[in-house]
Design a protein around this motif. Structure first.
Motif, PDB file in Angstrom:
ATOM      1  N   ILE A  82       0.864  -1.174   0.000  1.00 55.96           N
ATOM      2  CA  ILE A  82       0.000   0.000   0.000  1.00 55.96           C
ATOM      3  C   ILE A  82       0.902   1.226   0.000  1.00 55.96           C
ATOM      4  O   ILE A  82       1.594   1.495   0.992  1.00 55.96           O
ATOM      5  CB  ILE A  82      -0.932  -0.007   1.230  1.00 55.96           C
ATOM      6  CG1 ILE A  82      -1.767  -1.297   1.256  1.00 55.96           C
ATOM      7  CG2 ILE A  82      -1.832   1.220   1.226  1.00 55.96           C
ATOM      8  CD1 ILE A  82      -2.583  -1.466   2.528  1.00 55.96           C
ATOM      9  N   LEU A  83       0.929   1.938  -1.123  1.00 55.89           N
ATOM     10  CA  LEU A  83       1.803   3.101  -1.250  1.00 55.89           C
ATOM     11  C   LEU A  83       1.121   4.332  -0.671  1.00 55.89           C
ATOM     12  O   LEU A  83      -0.037   4.629  -0.991  1.00 55.89           O
ATOM     13  CB  LEU A  83       2.170   3.339  -2.712  1.00 55.89           C
ATOM     14  CG  LEU A  83       3.401   2.574  -3.228  1.00 55.89           C
ATOM     15  CD1 LEU A  83       3.188   1.071  -3.145  1.00 55.89           C
ATOM     16  CD2 LEU A  83       3.738   2.979  -4.652  1.00 55.89           C
ATOM     17  N   LEU A  84       1.881   5.049   0.170  1.00 59.12           N
ATOM     18  CA  LEU A  84       1.382   6.224   0.875  1.00 59.12           C
ATOM     19  C   LEU A  84       2.077   7.476   0.350  1.00 59.12           C
ATOM     20  O   LEU A  84       3.147   7.400  -0.261  1.00 59.12           O
ATOM     21  CB  LEU A  84       1.637   6.070   2.378  1.00 59.12           C
ATOM     22  CG  LEU A  84       1.154   4.759   3.010  1.00 59.12           C
ATOM     23  CD1 LEU A  84       1.551   4.705   4.479  1.00 59.12           C
ATOM     24  CD2 LEU A  84      -0.346   4.614   2.848  1.00 59.12           C
ATOM     25  N   PRO A  85       1.511   8.649   0.596  1.00 52.45           N
ATOM     26  CA  PRO A  85       2.150   9.883   0.125  1.00 52.45           C
ATOM     27  C   PRO A  85       3.515  10.088   0.778  1.00 52.45           C
ATOM     28  O   PRO A  85       3.719   9.759   1.944  1.00 52.45           O
ATOM     29  CB  PRO A  85       1.168  10.982   0.564  1.00 52.45           C
ATOM     30  CG  PRO A  85      -0.126  10.289   0.802  1.00 52.45           C
ATOM     31  CD  PRO A  85       0.216   8.910   1.261  1.00 52.45           C
ATOM     32  N   ASN A  86       4.454  10.632   0.009  1.00 53.52           N
ATOM     33  CA  ASN A  86       5.766  11.021   0.532  1.00 53.52           C
ATOM     34  C   ASN A  86       5.975  12.489   0.187  1.00 53.52           C
ATOM     35  O   ASN A  86       6.313  12.831  -0.947  1.00 53.52           O
ATOM     36  CB  ASN A  86       6.876  10.159  -0.060  1.00 53.52           C
ATOM     37  CG  ASN A  86       8.240  10.488   0.539  1.00 53.52           C
ATOM     38  OD1 ASN A  86       8.359  11.383   1.383  1.00 53.52           O
ATOM     39  ND2 ASN A  86       9.272   9.779   0.108  1.00 53.52           N
ATOM     40  N   ARG A  87       5.750  13.345   1.162  1.00 53.58           N
ATOM     41  CA  ARG A  87       5.856  14.785   0.939  1.00 53.58           C
ATOM     42  C   ARG A  87       7.196  15.332   1.425  1.00 53.58           C
ATOM     43  O   ARG A  87       7.330  16.519   1.691  1.00 53.58           O
ATOM     44  CB  ARG A  87       4.692  15.499   1.638  1.00 53.58           C
ATOM     45  CG  ARG A  87       3.324  15.057   1.111  1.00 53.58           C
ATOM     46  CD  ARG A  87       2.181  15.841   1.746  1.00 53.58           C
ATOM     47  NE  ARG A  87       0.897  15.452   1.183  1.00 53.58           N
ATOM     48  CZ  ARG A  87       0.110  14.513   1.695  1.00 53.58           C
ATOM     49  NH1 ARG A  87       0.484  13.870   2.802  1.00 53.58           N
ATOM     50  NH2 ARG A  87      -1.043  14.208   1.126  1.00 53.58           N
ATOM     51  N   THR A  88       8.171  14.443   1.543  1.00 48.43           N
ATOM     52  CA  THR A  88       9.511  14.857   1.946  1.00 48.43           C
ATOM     53  C   THR A  88      10.434  14.798   0.735  1.00 48.43           C
ATOM     54  O   THR A  88      10.063  14.289  -0.328  1.00 48.43           O
ATOM     55  CB  THR A  88      10.069  13.939   3.046  1.00 48.43           C
ATOM     56  OG1 THR A  88      10.442  12.674   2.469  1.00 48.43           O
ATOM     57  CG2 THR A  88       9.037  13.703   4.134  1.00 48.43           C
ATOM     58  N   SER A  91      14.462  10.170  -0.686  1.00 46.20           N
ATOM     59  CA  SER A  91      14.164   9.182  -1.719  1.00 46.20           C
ATOM     60  C   SER A  91      13.517   7.955  -1.095  1.00 46.20           C
ATOM     61  O   SER A  91      13.628   7.708   0.106  1.00 46.20           O
ATOM     62  CB  SER A  91      15.447   8.778  -2.451  1.00 46.20           C
ATOM     63  OG  SER A  91      16.372   8.194  -1.543  1.00 46.20           O
ATOM     64  N   GLY A  92      12.844   7.182  -1.912  1.00 51.95           N
ATOM     65  CA  GLY A  92      12.183   5.981  -1.431  1.00 51.95           C
ATOM     66  C   GLY A  92      10.702   6.198  -1.225  1.00 51.95           C
ATOM     67  O   GLY A  92      10.207   7.329  -1.190  1.00 51.95           O
ATOM     68  N   PRO A 123      14.987   0.009   4.094  1.00 54.99           N
ATOM     69  CA  PRO A 123      14.795   1.135   3.175  1.00 54.99           C
ATOM     70  C   PRO A 123      15.544   2.380   3.643  1.00 54.99           C
ATOM     71  O   PRO A 123      15.834   2.541   4.832  1.00 54.99           O
ATOM     72  CB  PRO A 123      13.274   1.353   3.204  1.00 54.99           C
ATOM     73  CG  PRO A 123      12.850   0.841   4.544  1.00 54.99           C
ATOM     74  CD  PRO A 123      13.761  -0.309   4.858  1.00 54.99           C
ATOM     75  N   HIS A 124      15.851   3.253   2.699  1.00 53.22           N
ATOM     76  CA  HIS A 124      16.466   4.544   3.002  1.00 53.22           C
ATOM     77  C   HIS A 124      15.493   5.357   3.859  1.00 53.22           C
ATOM     78  O   HIS A 124      14.289   5.310   3.634  1.00 53.22           O
ATOM     79  CB  HIS A 124      16.755   5.279   1.687  1.00 53.22           C
ATOM     80  CG  HIS A 124      17.381   6.617   1.860  1.00 53.22           C
ATOM     81  ND1 HIS A 124      18.712   6.788   2.178  1.00 53.22           N
ATOM     82  CD2 HIS A 124      16.851   7.873   1.767  1.00 53.22           C
ATOM     83  CE1 HIS A 124      18.975   8.073   2.257  1.00 53.22           C
ATOM     84  NE2 HIS A 124      17.862   8.753   2.020  1.00 53.22           N
ATOM     85  N   PRO A 125      15.958   6.058   4.888  1.00 49.67           N
ATOM     86  CA  PRO A 125      17.343   6.388   5.254  1.00 49.67           C
ATOM     87  C   PRO A 125      17.868   5.570   6.434  1.00 49.67           C
ATOM     88  O   PRO A 125      18.787   6.015   7.120  1.00 49.67           O
ATOM     89  CB  PRO A 125      17.207   7.855   5.648  1.00 49.67           C
ATOM     90  CG  PRO A 125      15.872   7.906   6.338  1.00 49.67           C
ATOM     91  CD  PRO A 125      14.996   6.922   5.607  1.00 49.67           C
ATOM     92  N   PHE A 126      17.316   4.389   6.671  1.00 48.46           N
ATOM     93  CA  PHE A 126      17.663   3.622   7.865  1.00 48.46           C
ATOM     94  C   PHE A 126      18.976   2.868   7.698  1.00 48.46           C
ATOM     95  O   PHE A 126      19.353   2.463   6.593  1.00 48.46           O
ATOM     96  CB  PHE A 126      16.535   2.639   8.198  1.00 48.46           C
ATOM     97  CG  PHE A 126      15.277   3.311   8.662  1.00 48.46           C
ATOM     98  CD1 PHE A 126      15.106   3.646   9.994  1.00 48.46           C
ATOM     99  CD2 PHE A 126      14.274   3.628   7.765  1.00 48.46           C
ATOM    100  CE1 PHE A 126      13.955   4.278  10.429  1.00 48.46           C
ATOM    101  CE2 PHE A 126      13.112   4.258   8.183  1.00 48.46           C
ATOM    102  CZ  PHE A 126      12.953   4.590   9.518  1.00 48.46           C
ATOM    103  N   ARG A 183       7.118   1.714   6.344  1.00 47.21           N
ATOM    104  CA  ARG A 183       8.141   2.757   6.226  1.00 47.21           C
ATOM    105  C   ARG A 183       7.397   4.043   5.954  1.00 47.21           C
ATOM    106  O   ARG A 183       6.695   4.155   4.949  1.00 47.21           O
ATOM    107  CB  ARG A 183       9.111   2.436   5.095  1.00 47.21           C
ATOM    108  CG  ARG A 183      10.303   3.406   4.971  1.00 47.21           C
ATOM    109  CD  ARG A 183      10.029   4.565   4.044  1.00 47.21           C
ATOM    110  NE  ARG A 183      11.266   5.219   3.596  1.00 47.21           N
ATOM    111  CZ  ARG A 183      11.307   6.323   2.850  1.00 47.21           C
ATOM    112  NH1 ARG A 183      10.181   6.917   2.467  1.00 47.21           N
ATOM    113  NH2 ARG A 183      12.458   6.846   2.478  1.00 47.21           N
ATOM    114  N   ASN A 184       7.525   5.004   6.860  1.00 43.15           N
ATOM    115  CA  ASN A 184       6.773   6.245   6.717  1.00 43.15           C
ATOM    116  C   ASN A 184       7.635   7.418   7.164  1.00 43.15           C
ATOM    117  O   ASN A 184       8.051   7.487   8.323  1.00 43.15           O
ATOM    118  CB  ASN A 184       5.489   6.182   7.553  1.00 43.15           C
ATOM    119  CG  ASN A 184       4.462   7.209   7.114  1.00 43.15           C
ATOM    120  OD1 ASN A 184       4.510   7.697   5.982  1.00 43.15           O
ATOM    121  ND2 ASN A 184       3.532   7.547   7.989  1.00 43.15           N
TER     122      ASN A 184
END
Length: 226
Positions: A82-88, A91-92, A123-126, A183-184
């Motif tokens: 389930i893809l969620l918004p990434n407003r940052t 990357s990823g 996943p990035h940035p972990f 990952r959020n």
């Protein structure tokens, strides 16, 4: 006398033929590949399966802002992303990854978060998984574990894991369990980033929307505590 010798000869030949047939059957069985795939082989086979886009209403968890729902299956295992918004600017993808498995709940084994990471690792940035520091909390759905990355300026990322099972809510595809990775990354607090993994969200599915438009909780045991 000749009849007796003939009967003995016939009996010996029949016994020899039976022994030869038995040996040939054993040899054939010895060459059969009847064993199931090992976990590594199964994981590689699952990774090669393509994802298929699904309707947002078919998401196993009703997350606000869902942008895309992808699903694939192999044998007793089904997966959904389930893809969620990434407003940052990081990357990823912000994503909730769920893996459901059919079978008896008592035979599911321990939850292994690494199985949800895939060959690319965390996943990035972990940092690599073995270097992460996890916090753990128990709630009505079980145990929630998460690691945090922050830039100390209001940008926070969580990498969260939990197992959903049929004792706390109805899990998808007639499965016994559904393992979750989230990952959020958001401009906001850690608690806000963690919200999709909380019972108030992960206790609901997007299926069966009533007329008022709110998702129905699939198990009375999964309700938020007062």
């Amino acid at each position: 006398m000749l009849n007796i010798l003939y009967e003995k000869l016939t009996t010996c030949r029949a016994a020899a033929m039976r022994r030869a047939f038995a040996l040939s059957v054993l040899a054939a069985l010895g060459g059969c590949q009847t064993f199931p795939l090992t976990p590594t082989e199964f994981g590689m086979s699952l990774e090669s399966e393509p994802f298929v886009q699904q309707r947002a209403s078919d998401a196993w968890v009703a997350v606000d802002g869902t942008q895309l729902v992808l699903e694939r299956a192999l044998g007793p295992v089904s997966e959904q992303r389930i893809l969620l918004p990434n407003r940052t600017a990081l990357s990823g993808e912000n994503v909730m990854h769920l893996r459901a498995r059919r079978g008896d709940l008592v035979n599911m084994g321990r939850f292994r978060p690494l199985d949800l990471l895939g060959p690319e690792g965390t996943p990035h940035p972990f940092d690599p998984f073995e270097d992460l520091s996890f916090r753990t909390e128990d709630d009505v759905l079980g145990t929630l574990s998460w690691a945090v990355w922050t830039n100390q300026a209001g940008l926070n990322c969580v990498l969260a894991f939990r197992r959903l099972d049929a004792t706390t809510r109805v899990v998808p595809a007639d499965a016994a369990i559904a393992d979750m990775m989230l990952r959020n990354c958001i401009h906001g607090s850690v608690e806000e980033a963690l919200e999709p993994a909380r019972p108030s969200v992960s206790g609901f599915a997007a299926t069966g929307l009533p007329a008022r438009g709110a998702p129905e909780m699939l198990s009375p045991l999964a309700g938020p505590q007062p």
